[in-house]
Design an enzyme around this catalytic site. Structure first.
Site, PDB file in Angstrom:
ATOM      1  N   GLU A 189       0.216   9.200  23.302  1.00 13.15           N
ATOM      2  CA  GLU A 189      -0.336   8.686  24.563  1.00 13.15           C
ATOM      3  C   GLU A 189      -1.862   8.749  24.562  1.00 13.15           C
ATOM      4  OE1 GLU A 189       1.481   6.998  26.424  1.00 13.15           O
ATOM      5  OE2 GLU A 189       3.478   7.659  25.862  1.00 13.15           O
ATOM      6  N   ASP A 199       0.795  -0.016  20.967  1.00 12.30           N
ATOM      7  CA  ASP A 199       2.072   0.412  20.415  1.00 12.30           C
ATOM      8  C   ASP A 199       2.393  -0.392  19.166  1.00 12.30           C
ATOM      9  OD1 ASP A 199       3.171   2.508  22.104  1.00 12.30           O
ATOM     10  OD2 ASP A 199       3.236   0.991  23.683  1.00 12.30           O
TER      11      ASP A 199
HETATM   12 ZN   LIG Z   1       2.943   3.935  23.560  1.00  9.34          ZN
END
Ligand SMILES: [Zn+2]
Length: 186
Positions: free
Chosen positions: A115, A124
């Site tokens: 994070e 991501d």
């Molecule tokens: Zn993520």
């Protein structure tokens, strides 16, 4: 003795290079390394995890330093339910939320470093590869790797050096990095 000789050799080479007018790469002076003050006052039981994650990023990168409780570029929150996620307001600034329910299934440190990776400019990359930090939950609950790959770490260093443009610095919200694990078969 060996190391003294080695240093002497290095010094002699450097001197020779200077004498010969060897052009040393001299990149444009980078802006001062950014200090990212992270605040764990609302991190609950994950304050220590945040410190570990900060050390991992500091060891893996240059051009930025995560420093504890000197300000609030990055606030860390402990939450229950709703999923862990990151809110990046700009590169190096934002909020990270760690869901206790997910942290009971996935490695809390991997969640934390992942994070924070979003705050540091990484998107991501759900390729299922445990060696990739930003693969998040796609690598499964058995993956506990909390370290960014060399490629990921170098990209963060470059972002903070001012390389790469636009989107990775923009405000963004990163949710759903950690899909709910299937209930164990009984
Ligand atoms: Zn993520």
């Amino acid at each position: 003795m060996t190391s003294r000789l080695s240093r002497l050799a290095v010094a002699l080479v450097a001197t020779a290079g200077a004498t010969l007018g060897v052009t040393v790469a001299n990149p444009a002076p980078a802006s001062a390394a950014m200090t990212i003050c992270y605040n764990t006052s609302q991190a609950g039981s994950y304050a220590g995890t945040a410190n570990q994650a900060a050390s991992i990023w500091n060891n893996a990168t240059v051009n930025l330093t995560l420093s504890a409780n000197c300000g609030s570029n990055l606030r860390i929150y402990q939450i229950t339910g709703g999923g862990s996620y990151a809110v990046r307001t700009s590169l190096g600034n934002g909020r990270v939320y760690i869901d206790t329910q997910q942290a009971a299934q996935y490695s809390p440190l991997r969640i934390m470093t992942h994070e924070i990776g979003h705050i540091l400019g990484l998107p991501d990359n759900y390729n299922g590869n445990c060696a990739i930090l930003m693969s998040g939950g796609s690598a499964g609950t058995s993956c506990t790797n909390p370290y960014p790959s060399t490629t990921e770490a170098n990209r963060v260093s470059s972002l903070f050096a001012g390389t790469f443009s636009a989107t990775d610095r923009n405000a963004d919200i990163f949710r759903d990095s950690w899909p709910a694990a299937l209930a164990p078969v009984s």
